[in-house]
Write a protein that holds these residues in place. Structure first.
Motif, mmCIF file in Angstrom:
data_model
loop_
_atom_site.group_PDB
_atom_site.id
_atom_site.type_symbol
_atom_site.label_atom_id
_atom_site.label_comp_id
_atom_site.label_asym_id
_atom_site.label_seq_id
_atom_site.Cartn_x
_atom_site.Cartn_y
_atom_site.Cartn_z
ATOM 1 N N MET A 1 41.674 0.569 82.753
ATOM 2 C CA MET A 1 40.355 1.017 82.366
ATOM 3 C C MET A 1 40.466 1.950 81.165
ATOM 4 S SD MET A 1 37.666 3.286 84.553
ATOM 5 C CE MET A 1 37.712 4.933 83.884
ATOM 6 N N ALA A 2 40.082 1.492 80.013
ATOM 7 C CA ALA A 2 40.097 2.321 78.811
ATOM 8 C C ALA A 2 38.920 3.287 78.848
ATOM 9 C CB ALA A 2 40.010 1.449 77.565
ATOM 10 N N VAL A 3 39.171 4.504 78.350
ATOM 11 C CA VAL A 3 38.102 5.483 78.199
ATOM 12 C C VAL A 3 38.097 5.941 76.753
ATOM 13 C CG1 VAL A 3 38.097 6.256 80.597
ATOM 14 C CG2 VAL A 3 39.561 7.422 78.944
ATOM 15 N N SER A 4 36.916 6.280 76.284
ATOM 16 C CA SER A 4 36.799 6.770 74.913
ATOM 17 C C SER A 4 35.790 7.897 74.871
ATOM 18 C CB SER A 4 36.381 5.647 73.964
ATOM 19 O OG SER A 4 35.129 5.128 74.342
ATOM 20 N N GLY A 5 35.908 8.701 73.848
ATOM 21 C CA GLY A 5 34.987 9.809 73.672
ATOM 22 C C GLY A 5 35.127 10.373 72.276
ATOM 23 N N SER A 6 34.267 11.343 71.992
ATOM 24 C CA SER A 6 34.311 11.990 70.687
ATOM 25 C C SER A 6 33.958 13.461 70.854
ATOM 26 C CB SER A 6 33.354 11.310 69.702
ATOM 27 O OG SER A 6 32.027 11.419 70.159
ATOM 28 N N SER A 7 34.310 14.223 69.836
ATOM 29 C CA SER A 7 34.045 15.649 69.839
ATOM 30 C C SER A 7 33.877 16.107 68.396
ATOM 31 C CB SER A 7 35.205 16.395 70.508
ATOM 32 O OG SER A 7 34.917 17.757 70.650
ATOM 33 N N ASP A 8 33.076 17.144 68.214
ATOM 34 C CA ASP A 8 32.805 17.681 66.883
ATOM 35 C C ASP A 8 33.047 19.182 66.879
ATOM 36 O OD1 ASP A 8 31.261 15.474 65.181
ATOM 37 O OD2 ASP A 8 30.641 15.298 67.268
ATOM 38 N N ILE A 9 33.491 19.678 65.726
ATOM 39 C CA ILE A 9 33.690 21.111 65.568
ATOM 40 C C ILE A 9 33.638 21.445 64.084
ATOM 41 C CG2 ILE A 9 36.213 21.138 65.353
ATOM 42 C CD1 ILE A 9 36.031 23.493 67.495
ATOM 43 N N ASP A 10 33.241 22.665 63.770
ATOM 44 C CA ASP A 10 33.261 23.148 62.393
ATOM 45 C C ASP A 10 34.436 24.100 62.232
ATOM 46 O OD1 ASP A 10 30.929 21.859 61.256
ATOM 47 O OD2 ASP A 10 29.762 23.103 62.625
ATOM 48 N N ILE A 11 35.188 23.914 61.144
ATOM 49 C CA ILE A 11 36.372 24.716 60.876
ATOM 50 C C ILE A 11 36.193 25.416 59.536
ATOM 51 C CG2 ILE A 11 38.865 24.656 60.466
ATOM 52 C CD1 ILE A 11 39.046 22.282 62.360
ATOM 53 N N ASP A 12 36.529 26.696 59.508
ATOM 54 C CA ASP A 12 36.395 27.498 58.298
ATOM 55 C C ASP A 12 37.605 27.265 57.389
ATOM 56 O OD1 ASP A 12 35.362 29.292 56.470
ATOM 57 O OD2 ASP A 12 36.145 31.058 57.518
ATOM 58 N N ALA A 13 37.649 26.081 56.793
ATOM 59 C CA ALA A 13 38.721 25.686 55.881
ATOM 60 C C ALA A 13 38.249 24.459 55.120
ATOM 61 C CB ALA A 13 39.994 25.370 56.665
ATOM 62 N N THR A 14 38.916 24.167 54.020
ATOM 63 C CA THR A 14 38.559 22.983 53.239
ATOM 64 C C THR A 14 39.070 21.725 53.952
ATOM 65 O OG1 THR A 14 40.622 22.957 51.981
ATOM 66 C CG2 THR A 14 38.802 24.314 51.094
ATOM 67 N N PRO A 15 38.512 20.558 53.632
ATOM 68 C CA PRO A 15 39.049 19.317 54.205
ATOM 69 C C PRO A 15 40.543 19.137 53.912
ATOM 70 C CG PRO A 15 36.910 18.878 53.224
ATOM 71 C CD PRO A 15 37.281 20.293 52.850
ATOM 72 N N GLY A 119 39.500 6.800 87.644
ATOM 73 C CA GLY A 119 38.736 7.030 86.424
ATOM 74 C C GLY A 119 38.508 8.489 86.115
ATOM 75 N N PHE A 120 38.261 9.313 87.150
ATOM 76 C CA PHE A 120 37.982 10.721 86.893
ATOM 77 C C PHE A 120 39.211 11.440 86.343
ATOM 78 C CE2 PHE A 120 39.711 11.088 91.168
ATOM 79 C CZ PHE A 120 40.347 12.327 91.174
ATOM 80 N N ILE A 121 40.412 11.011 86.727
ATOM 81 C CA ILE A 121 41.627 11.635 86.197
ATOM 82 C C ILE A 121 41.808 11.234 84.734
ATOM 83 C CG2 ILE A 121 44.148 11.687 86.321
ATOM 84 C CD1 ILE A 121 43.884 11.556 89.359
ATOM 85 N N LEU A 122 41.605 9.967 84.428
ATOM 86 C CA LEU A 122 41.733 9.509 83.054
ATOM 87 C C LEU A 122 40.702 10.192 82.157
ATOM 88 C CD1 LEU A 122 43.379 7.721 81.214
ATOM 89 C CD2 LEU A 122 41.915 5.801 81.828
ATOM 90 N N LYS A 123 39.487 10.370 82.659
ATOM 91 C CA LYS A 123 38.460 11.063 81.876
ATOM 92 C C LYS A 123 38.818 12.531 81.674
ATOM 93 C CE LYS A 123 34.784 7.910 83.122
ATOM 94 N NZ LYS A 123 33.580 7.664 83.899
ATOM 95 N N ARG A 124 39.460 13.156 82.660
ATOM 96 C CA ARG A 124 39.895 14.545 82.525
ATOM 97 C C ARG A 124 40.983 14.652 81.454
ATOM 98 N NH1 ARG A 124 42.295 16.831 87.647
ATOM 99 N NH2 ARG A 124 40.320 16.115 88.473
#
Length: 144
Positions: A1-15, A119-124
């Protein structure tokens, strides 16, 4: 069972500074509790990591994974799992967007394992990896 997700954050630095920090794969154990070691096996002509071997521990299992990196500077970096005894799939990508005085970082990650796990362990495990990949990266970049 593949799991996927995303996350966003702002960093005080240039790309460019964020990409340099991501490229410092030997420092992964500093910013990731699950990474015990990481080494660059080969590099692209520009010096950025191409193939990376890392020892990781997650969900009570230790693994040695090999990943290949693709750099599309200054906007993104992605990686794909080449081999692992525990994982059957790992695809990740950082997308960087300049924002104000810093960089908005978006992380996409997809993982699957060879051994059946609830599934809950893989999601963790996925959530931990996303947190490390954003919050851990932010702390590392801003402390450099």
């Amino acid at each position: 069972m593949a799991v996927s997700g995303s996350s966003d954050i702002d960093i005080d630095a240039t790309p460019e500074q964020v990409l340099d920090a991501i490229a410092a794969v030997e420092d992964l154990p500093e910013r990731s509790g699950s990474h015990q070691s990481a080494e660059v096996e080969s590099r692209h002509p520009d010096g950025r990591p191409n193939r990376v071997r890392a020892k990781v521990s997650a969900a009570g299992m230790s693994d040695e994974e090999v990943t290949d990196y693709t750099w599309d500077e200054p906007g993104s970096v992605s990686w794909t799992l080449v081999s692992s005894s525990f994982q059957s799939k790992q695809n990740g990508a950082y997308t960087l967007t300049p924002s104000g005085s810093g960089t908005h970082v978006h992380l996409d990650l997809e993982v699957d394992v060879k051994v059946p796990l609830p599934g809950f362990i893989l999601k963790r495990v996925l959530k931990g990896a996303l947190d490390t990949g954003t919050k851990g990266l932010k702390k590392y970049v801003e402390s450099r």
